[in-house]
Design a protein around this motif. Structure first.
Motif, short mmCIF file in Angstrom:
data_model
loop_
_atom_site.label_atom_id
_atom_site.label_comp_id
_atom_site.label_asym_id
_atom_site.label_seq_id
_atom_site.Cartn_x
_atom_site.Cartn_y
_atom_site.Cartn_z
N PRO A 108 0.81 -1.21 0.00
CA PRO A 108 0.00 0.00 0.00
C PRO A 108 0.86 1.27 0.00
CG PRO A 108 -0.85 -1.56 1.61
CD PRO A 108 0.46 -2.11 1.10
N LYS A 109 2.09 1.17 0.49
CA LYS A 109 2.99 2.32 0.47
C LYS A 109 3.27 2.77 -0.96
CE LYS A 109 5.21 1.26 4.83
NZ LYS A 109 6.43 0.82 5.49
N LEU A 110 3.33 1.82 -1.87
CA LEU A 110 3.55 2.16 -3.27
C LEU A 110 2.38 2.99 -3.81
CD1 LEU A 110 5.34 1.91 -5.78
CD2 LEU A 110 4.15 -0.23 -6.31
N SER A 111 1.18 2.61 -3.43
CA SER A 111 0.00 3.39 -3.86
C SER A 111 0.03 4.79 -3.27
CB SER A 111 -1.29 2.68 -3.44
OG SER A 111 -1.41 1.45 -4.12
N LEU A 112 0.47 4.91 -2.04
CA LEU A 112 0.56 6.24 -1.42
C LEU A 112 1.60 7.11 -2.12
CD1 LEU A 112 0.30 5.33 2.38
CD2 LEU A 112 -1.41 6.48 0.96
N ILE A 113 2.76 6.53 -2.42
CA ILE A 113 3.81 7.30 -3.08
C ILE A 113 3.40 7.68 -4.50
CG2 ILE A 113 6.18 7.21 -3.97
CD1 ILE A 113 6.82 5.36 -1.52
N ASP A 114 2.97 6.70 -5.28
CA ASP A 114 2.60 6.97 -6.68
C ASP A 114 1.31 7.79 -6.77
OD1 ASP A 114 4.84 5.62 -7.55
OD2 ASP A 114 3.76 3.78 -8.04
N GLY A 115 0.34 7.47 -5.93
CA GLY A 115 -0.90 8.25 -5.92
C GLY A 115 -0.68 9.67 -5.44
N GLY A 116 0.21 9.82 -4.48
CA GLY A 116 0.55 11.17 -4.01
C GLY A 116 1.16 11.99 -5.12
N TYR A 117 2.04 11.38 -5.89
CA TYR A 117 2.63 12.10 -7.01
C TYR A 117 1.59 12.41 -8.08
CZ TYR A 117 4.92 13.37 -11.25
OH TYR A 117 5.23 14.02 -12.40
N ALA A 118 0.72 11.45 -8.39
CA ALA A 118 -0.32 11.70 -9.39
C ALA A 118 -1.20 12.88 -8.98
CB ALA A 118 -1.17 10.44 -9.59
N THR A 119 -1.51 12.94 -7.71
CA THR A 119 -2.33 14.04 -7.21
C THR A 119 -1.58 15.36 -7.30
OG1 THR A 119 -3.54 12.53 -5.75
CG2 THR A 119 -3.61 14.88 -5.20
N LEU A 120 -0.34 15.36 -6.86
CA LEU A 120 0.48 16.57 -6.95
C LEU A 120 0.65 17.02 -8.40
CD1 LEU A 120 2.44 18.67 -5.65
CD2 LEU A 120 4.26 16.98 -6.03
N ALA A 121 0.98 16.08 -9.28
CA ALA A 121 1.22 16.42 -10.69
C ALA A 121 -0.04 16.97 -11.35
CB ALA A 121 1.72 15.19 -11.45
N CYS A 122 -1.17 16.36 -11.11
CA CYS A 122 -2.41 16.84 -11.71
C CYS A 122 -2.80 18.21 -11.15
CB CYS A 122 -3.54 15.84 -11.51
SG CYS A 122 -3.38 14.38 -12.55
N THR A 123 -2.54 18.42 -9.88
CA THR A 123 -2.81 19.72 -9.28
C THR A 123 -1.94 20.79 -9.93
OG1 THR A 123 -3.43 18.68 -7.18
CG2 THR A 123 -2.89 21.03 -7.12
N ILE A 124 -0.66 20.49 -10.09
CA ILE A 124 0.25 21.42 -10.76
C ILE A 124 -0.20 21.66 -12.20
CG2 ILE A 124 2.59 21.66 -11.66
CD1 ILE A 124 3.52 20.25 -9.04
N MET A 125 -0.56 20.60 -12.91
CA MET A 125 -1.06 20.77 -14.29
C MET A 125 -2.28 21.68 -14.31
SD MET A 125 -0.83 17.02 -15.99
CE MET A 125 0.72 16.18 -16.29
N GLY A 126 -3.20 21.44 -13.39
CA GLY A 126 -4.41 22.25 -13.34
C GLY A 126 -4.11 23.73 -13.10
N ILE A 127 -3.16 23.99 -12.22
CA ILE A 127 -2.77 25.37 -11.94
C ILE A 127 -2.15 26.01 -13.19
CG2 ILE A 127 -1.13 26.80 -10.64
CD1 ILE A 127 -1.61 24.83 -8.26
N VAL A 128 -1.20 25.30 -13.79
CA VAL A 128 -0.53 25.85 -14.97
C VAL A 128 -1.50 26.05 -16.12
CG1 VAL A 128 1.27 25.43 -16.71
CG2 VAL A 128 1.74 24.95 -14.30
N LEU A 129 -2.37 25.09 -16.35
CA LEU A 129 -3.35 25.21 -17.43
C LEU A 129 -4.27 26.41 -17.22
CD1 LEU A 129 -4.27 21.46 -18.01
CD2 LEU A 129 -2.97 22.95 -19.57
N SER A 130 -4.54 26.77 -15.98
CA SER A 130 -5.45 27.89 -15.71
C SER A 130 -4.79 29.24 -15.98
CB SER A 130 -5.95 27.83 -14.28
OG SER A 130 -4.93 28.12 -13.35
N PHE A 131 -3.48 29.27 -16.17
CA PHE A 131 -2.79 30.51 -16.50
C PHE A 131 -2.98 30.92 -17.96
CE2 PHE A 131 0.48 29.56 -13.00
CZ PHE A 131 -0.17 30.40 -12.10
N PHE A 132 -3.37 29.99 -18.80
CA PHE A 132 -3.44 30.28 -20.25
C PHE A 132 -4.86 30.53 -20.71
CE2 PHE A 132 0.60 28.23 -19.69
CZ PHE A 132 1.42 28.83 -20.61
#
Length: 132
Positions: A108-132
């Protein structure tokens, strides 16, 4: 301009991934069960250039689809981009990662690490996409 926003969002998320997995590389390797060599690196791994290149392409696909969904949904503000990206990462991608890891009987630690990154990455993408 559309392609520029997708590329910028992908670059930002990719850089965040480099930091995320650099910090969490040892716990991630333990959670995956991948054998390591005497230096603590994956034994017999593939070409990092190919792996990172394909990883970038996969994130480019995600950012492109997120942009499409944002346009159709009328997501234009920073707050909406943040919440939209967070929601996609936390409620779409992370559960799927956890499902795959569960069936593969991974930690389950793998899911936390990879899922945490997926959440962070999508959040960052969402922020950057909203600038354009």
């Amino acid at each position: 301009m559309d392609l520029v926003s997708v590329i910028c969002a992908t670059l930002a998320a990719f850089i965040a991934g480099a930091v995320w997995y650099n910090v969490l590389s040892k716990p991630w390797l333990r959670a995956t069960g991948i054998p390591t060599d005497e230096n603590g690196r994956p034994a017999g791994g593939g070409s990092p250039v190919v792996i990172y290149g394909l990883g970038f392409v996969m994130q480019l696909i995600v950012a492109g689809m997120m942009r499409h969904v944002f346009v159709l949904s009328g997501i234009e503000t920073l707050g909406a981009g943040l919440v939209g990206g967070l929601g996609i990462g936390l409620f779409f991608i992370t559960p799927w990662i956890a499902l795959n890891n569960m069936y593969a009987m991974r930690s389950p630690k793998l899911s936390l690490i990879d899922g945490g990154y997926a959440t962070l990455a999508c959040t960052i993408m969402g922020i950057v996409l909203s600038f354009f």
